[in-house]
Design an enzyme around this catalytic site. Structure first.
Site, mmCIF file in Angstrom:
data_model
loop_
_atom_site.group_PDB
_atom_site.id
_atom_site.type_symbol
_atom_site.label_atom_id
_atom_site.label_comp_id
_atom_site.label_asym_id
_atom_site.label_seq_id
_atom_site.Cartn_x
_atom_site.Cartn_y
_atom_site.Cartn_z
ATOM 1 N N LEU A 119 -27.964 -20.261 -6.054
ATOM 2 C CA LEU A 119 -28.156 -18.910 -5.513
ATOM 3 C C LEU A 119 -27.626 -18.787 -4.093
ATOM 4 O O LEU A 119 -26.814 -17.905 -3.784
ATOM 5 C CB LEU A 119 -29.641 -18.542 -5.558
ATOM 6 N N ALA A 120 -28.073 -19.646 -3.190
ATOM 7 C CA ALA A 120 -27.655 -19.537 -1.788
ATOM 8 C C ALA A 120 -26.152 -19.736 -1.644
ATOM 9 O O ALA A 120 -25.495 -19.046 -0.850
ATOM 10 C CB ALA A 120 -28.415 -20.551 -0.928
ATOM 11 N N ASP A 121 -25.599 -20.679 -2.394
ATOM 12 C CA ASP A 121 -24.150 -20.896 -2.350
ATOM 13 C C ASP A 121 -23.399 -19.663 -2.821
ATOM 14 O O ASP A 121 -22.371 -19.293 -2.239
ATOM 15 C CB ASP A 121 -23.776 -22.097 -3.222
ATOM 16 N N SER A 122 -23.877 -19.049 -3.895
ATOM 17 C CA SER A 122 -23.175 -17.887 -4.435
ATOM 18 C C SER A 122 -23.233 -16.707 -3.476
ATOM 19 O O SER A 122 -22.238 -15.990 -3.287
ATOM 20 C CB SER A 122 -23.785 -17.504 -5.785
ATOM 21 N N ALA A 166 -20.870 -17.401 -0.775
ATOM 22 C CA ALA A 166 -19.486 -17.198 -1.208
ATOM 23 C C ALA A 166 -19.083 -15.744 -1.084
ATOM 24 O O ALA A 166 -17.982 -15.420 -0.602
ATOM 25 C CB ALA A 166 -19.320 -17.681 -2.656
#
Length: 404
Positions: A175-178, A181
């Protein structure tokens, strides 16, 4: 489907933009994917013996990582060992031709290899260097290893997710990575817009711990002004009710939302409890949330006596907000997703036809496209570097050095 020769998609909005993707796992590479989906030429640069770990993440088929097929789409793939002199020199030559570099090494790593901002901007003053790290380029945590899971914990997301009497809950996906991004792609386009005015590039400093905090809403403001700390409420909301998941008679689940007062009233009439609308507390979302037990019982009892098909049909007729709780099998057959072509088919030389999420949004005049799925490790090294002017002898020397 476009051939994998770097030819941009005609008419795509980012045609002519060249992006060097040096990043791994997952925010930086996904941002580069989003740019590539709309026509940017993305060159994925991986270590010769240590490919992007996403190639090995999750299930594979015939030895081919499936996650990489999604994350690596619309990218040409080359290998380069940046810690070797030949790798450093080659990157600087590539940087001179690029608009954007996306990297996620720990702060100071590029500088250790003498390819930091000073060297890169000297090679190309118009370059935008995008640095994606867990904690940013400065501060007491800057040099710690950083992953999305840590951002999900630090930001307050985990503390408000889950049932009130259960442990804090982490999401079972990046979630945090997306979110980072999406923010990174936006940051890149913002920096490029500034470059159009000034003629000069700059550094983007993206800390994964920050975008997720933004999407969590006004929690810092609530605490600053009221001392209010949001608690875990499960599927319920502190701002409106009924808002929950409910089990149907045939054992499936549906989600109901009543963020609008008019929708809340329609739901109560539908489930046969119109008298609740006249209660003084029903007039506000917060008032309804304070009486969620009563409302959940009313809605849940009505839904539990009917099949999902009947429930969905009744809610649609009443113009009340509802959706089935779907898994990926349902998503792939959902008529709305099918109409939007949200999950589309891509022809892949290694695996044949494969299905994956389509580009993120639709543009009426200059649409994006999936030109190809993720390519094998280093598949385009010789082609890309030959375009740069390197001869077969140059490539052989770089391989002897261990730079390729």
């Amino acid at each position: 489907m476009t051939e994998t020769n770097g030819t941009p998609t005609p008419g795509a909005p980012l045609t002519g933009l060249r992006v060097l993707d040096l990043a791994t796992l997952f925010a930086g590479p996904l941002a580069a994917t989003m740019l590539g989906d709309f026509g940017a030429e993305v060159i994925k640069i991986e270590h010769p013996s240590k490919p992007d770990p996403s190639r090995g993440h999750g299930p594979s088929k015939n030895g081919v990582g499936l996650w990489w097929k999604l994350l690596g789409r619309n990218k040409r793939t080359i290998t380069l060992n940046l810690s070797r002199p030949g790798g450093r020199a080659t990157l600087l030559r590539l940087a001179a031709t690029a608009d954007v570099i996306i990297e996620n090494f720990r702060p100071g790593t590029l500088e250790k290899w003498d390819i930091g901002w000073e060297e890169l901007s000297a090679a190309n003053p118009r370059l935008v260097l995008t640095r994606v790290t867990g904690f940013g380029q400065f501060g007491p945590y800057a040099h710690r290893p950083g992953f999305g899971t840590l951002a999900e914990a630090m930001s307050g997301f985990a503390s408000i997710t889950g049932e009130p009497d259960a442990p804090p809950t982490l999401p079972p996906f990046g979630l945090a990575d997306s979110i980072a991004a999406l923010a990174t792609a936006y940051a890149v386009m913002t920096a490029l817009a500034a470059r159009d005015r000034t003629g000069e590039g700059q550094v983007v400093d993206m800390a994964i711990i920050e975008p997720i905090l933004t999407v969590l809403g006004p929690q810092p403001l609530w605490y600053d002004q009221l001392g209010y700390v949001q608690e875990r409420t499960g599927n319920r909301s502190a701002n409106n009710a009924p808002r929950n998941t409910y089990r149907t008679a045939d054992g499936t689940w549906v989600a109901v939302s009543t963020s609008a007062q008019s929708v809340a009233e329609r739901v109560m009439r539908l489930v046969g409890r119109p008298e609740l609308i006249d209660e003084p507390w029903f007039a506000t979302g917060a008032g309804r949330a304070a009486h969620a037990d009563v409302l959940d019982t009313a809605v849940g009892t009505w839904i539990a006596a009917r099949t999902r098909t009947d429930v969905l049909a009744a809610f649609e007729k009443a113009e009340a907000a509802i959706a089935p709780v779907q898994d990926v099998r349902d998503v792939l057959t959902d008529p709305q997703y099918q109409a939007l072509d949200t999950v589309t088919t891509v022809d892949d030389p290694e695996l044949g036809p494969i299905r994956m999420q389509n580009v993120l949004f639709r543009l009426s005049a200059t649409p994006g496209a999936i030109r190809w799925a993720g390519r094998p490790h280093g598949a385009d090294t010789d082609t890309v570097l030959a375009e740069l002017g390197l001869t077969p002898a140059d490539l052989a020397a770089l391989r002897t050095e261990g730079a390729l």
